[in-house]
Design an enzyme around this catalytic site. Structure first.
Site, PDB file in Angstrom:
ATOM      1  N   HIS A 175     -24.034 -36.883  15.704  1.00 50.88           N
ATOM      2  CA  HIS A 175     -24.528 -37.454  17.155  1.00 50.88           C
ATOM      3  C   HIS A 175     -23.940 -36.431  18.126  1.00 50.88           C
ATOM      4  CE1 HIS A 175     -25.519 -40.088  20.335  1.00 50.88           C
ATOM      5  NE2 HIS A 175     -24.958 -41.117  20.088  1.00 50.88           N
ATOM      6  N   PHE A 213     -24.718 -45.741  25.533  1.00 55.43           N
ATOM      7  CA  PHE A 213     -23.582 -46.669  26.384  1.00 55.43           C
ATOM      8  C   PHE A 213     -24.067 -46.864  27.827  1.00 55.43           C
ATOM      9  CE2 PHE A 213     -19.458 -45.491  23.697  1.00 55.43           C
ATOM     10  CZ  PHE A 213     -20.072 -46.294  22.881  1.00 55.43           C
ATOM     11  N   HIS A 250     -32.568 -43.574  16.369  1.00 53.25           N
ATOM     12  CA  HIS A 250     -31.537 -43.286  17.438  1.00 53.25           C
ATOM     13  C   HIS A 250     -30.301 -43.416  16.365  1.00 53.25           C
ATOM     14  CE1 HIS A 250     -28.610 -42.835  20.438  1.00 53.25           C
ATOM     15  NE2 HIS A 250     -28.043 -43.972  19.980  1.00 53.25           N
ATOM     16  N   LYS A 263     -29.452 -37.642  12.847  1.00 54.81           N
ATOM     17  CA  LYS A 263     -28.099 -37.588  13.397  1.00 54.81           C
ATOM     18  C   LYS A 263     -27.256 -37.448  11.852  1.00 54.81           C
ATOM     19  CE  LYS A 263     -28.182 -39.810  17.601  1.00 54.81           C
ATOM     20  NZ  LYS A 263     -29.392 -40.241  17.633  1.00 54.81           N
ATOM     21  N   CYS A 290     -25.871 -40.977  25.804  1.00 51.39           N
ATOM     22  CA  CYS A 290     -26.749 -40.521  24.629  1.00 51.39           C
ATOM     23  C   CYS A 290     -28.189 -40.422  24.759  1.00 51.39           C
ATOM     24  CB  CYS A 290     -26.374 -41.193  23.352  1.00 51.39           C
ATOM     25  SG  CYS A 290     -24.590 -41.795  23.187  1.00 51.39           S
ATOM     26  N   GLU A 315     -31.127 -51.752  15.787  1.00 53.64           N
ATOM     27  CA  GLU A 315     -32.363 -50.753  16.158  1.00 53.64           C
ATOM     28  C   GLU A 315     -33.605 -51.295  15.022  1.00 53.64           C
ATOM     29  OE1 GLU A 315     -33.878 -45.942  16.690  1.00 53.64           O
ATOM     30  OE2 GLU A 315     -31.746 -46.784  15.657  1.00 53.64           O
TER      31      GLU A 315
END
Length: 402
Positions: free
Chosen positions: A331, A390, A294, A326, A162, A305
């Protein structure tokens, strides 16, 4: 002294729209494009919610070229061509080796993978398609962009889940700063709305059954989307010399790794990336007006976050305008940073912070100003974009007015 790097063109497409201006108009209006996925091959899925492009624009690419392209590469080429048109640049014999492209992608050509599995395992065919390998490879998008635009400088792909688009843009800026190129086309692309990818994400139990509600107490997870976001980067001197319209400057980048867990994020990794970005840009926390989070909509990610932002910005965190786009374009994995780059650039250009859509309930663990549901007018001199992935790979970009 390092060369300054500026943006002179942007392009994109996703469920919100098929060009950068329509994407921004929907973001600004706070309209989410998340809904049921229209794909006849999505059998045996518990969650069929996503954010898909309902119809591609007229891209003018011939069929004999399309047969060698997976959807993720096609989206990248469409977005890159739009960005190049806005920039007013045209490669020619004198500059083609001074222009390159870096494209991020989180997975690869899974549309092609599924077509071949279906043909061989279901339909009983005895061989794969002739273009399977060049369509599937993660670096294909960068190669296709270079071929369609005639770019012969530094060309390669970036794959960091991502964070891919942010890593690609940071790497492209470095090529210019190091003198390897004058112009780079950079961003991210993704086409993950296929059965195998969705089935894999379903197994992780992080997909929302309805929509994406970042930072809202009733959030149920993330939603996957497809799209691409690309920018034309130039050295400041190159852009000024040709009289280009400069949209924004890439002020800095911060990169870090959690070195902890393949899927569970830490606070320290994102915190470090934001701090490194501020140092690279020569900025103080209070210089930042807007932070594109994010903000995936999962319980853990949004809370972590929020805490990382508090650590970096201290008391000023409560004066910072934050949002997760998002909530509107979903996403898009490797493309997310490219679409969020568009949000940051346009926030600077128009003095508007796009909202976090679908927000319903305050969460005491996510208690910063996330611009719920309605855009806000605010002078944005500097915007930063968070990308966490990830693998614990983090990439944060800073954009500023010029």
């Amino acid at each position: 002294m390092l060369k300054r790097v500026v943006i002179t063109g942007i392009g994109g497409l996703c469920g919100l729209g098929v060009d950068a201006q329509s994407i921004w108009a929907e973001m600004r209006a706070g309209r989410s494009a998340i809904g049921p996925i229209d794909n006849p091959f999505l059998h045996d899925l518990k969650v069929k919610t996503g954010c898909e492009i309902k119809a591609l624009p007229d891209h003018g690419i011939e069929r004999k070229q399309l047969v060698s392209m997976d959807r993720f590469s096609l989206l990248a080429v469409i977005a890159a061509k739009e960005a190049m048109r806005q920039s007013g640049l045209a490669p020619h014999a004198d500059n083609t080796y001074r222009m390159g492209t870096i494209v991020g992608v989180g997975v690869c050509g899974f549309e092609t993978v599924e077509e071949n599995y279906r043909a061989i395992l279901v339909e009983g065919k005895n061989r794969a398609g002739i273009f399977t390998v060049p369509r599937v490879m993660p670096g294909a998008a960068a190669g296709q962009v270079s071929m369609h635009l005639g770019l012969r400088g530094p060309v390669f792909g970036v794959t960091s889940a991502c964070s891919s688009a942010n890593h690609a843009i940071a790497s492209a800026a470095d090529q210019i700063r190091l003198g390897r190129a004058d112009v780079m086309v950079a961003g991210g692309t993704e086409a993950p709305l296929v059965w195998g990818v969705l089935k894999g994400w379903e197994a992780l139990r992080v997909l929302s059954p309805d929509t994406c509600r970042p930072f809202s107490a009733d959030r149920q997870g993330l939603v996957l989307g497809e799209g691409a976001g690309m920018a034309v980067l130039e050295s400041y001197d190159h852009a000024v010399a040709r009289g280009a319209t400069i949209l924004a400057e890439i002020a800095g980048a911060g990169l870090s790794a959690d070195a902890s867990d393949i899927v569970a994020p830490t606070i320290e990794g994102p915190e470090a990336a934001m701090r490194f970005c501020l140092v690279d840009a020569g900025l103080n926390p209070e210089d930042i007006d807007y932070l594109n989070a994010h903000g995936t909509g999962t319980k853990a990610n949004d809370q972590i976050e929020t805490n990382a932002i508090k650590r970096v910005f201290g008391d000023y965190a409560r004066s910072l305008s934050i949002s997760s786009t998002k909530s509107m374009h979903a996403h898009c994995l490797g493309a997310s940073g490219g679409l969020e780059m568009i949000a940051c650039v346009m926030a600077i250009r128009e003095g508007v912070v796009p909202p976090t859509a679908n927000y319903r309930e305050p969460d005491p663990d996510c208690d910063l100003d996330v611009t719920p549901n309605v855009a806000r007018e605010r002078k944005v001199r500097v915007a930063i974009s968070n990308g966490f992935a990830f693998g614990g790979t983090n990439a944060v970009l800073a954009f500023k007015a010029i």
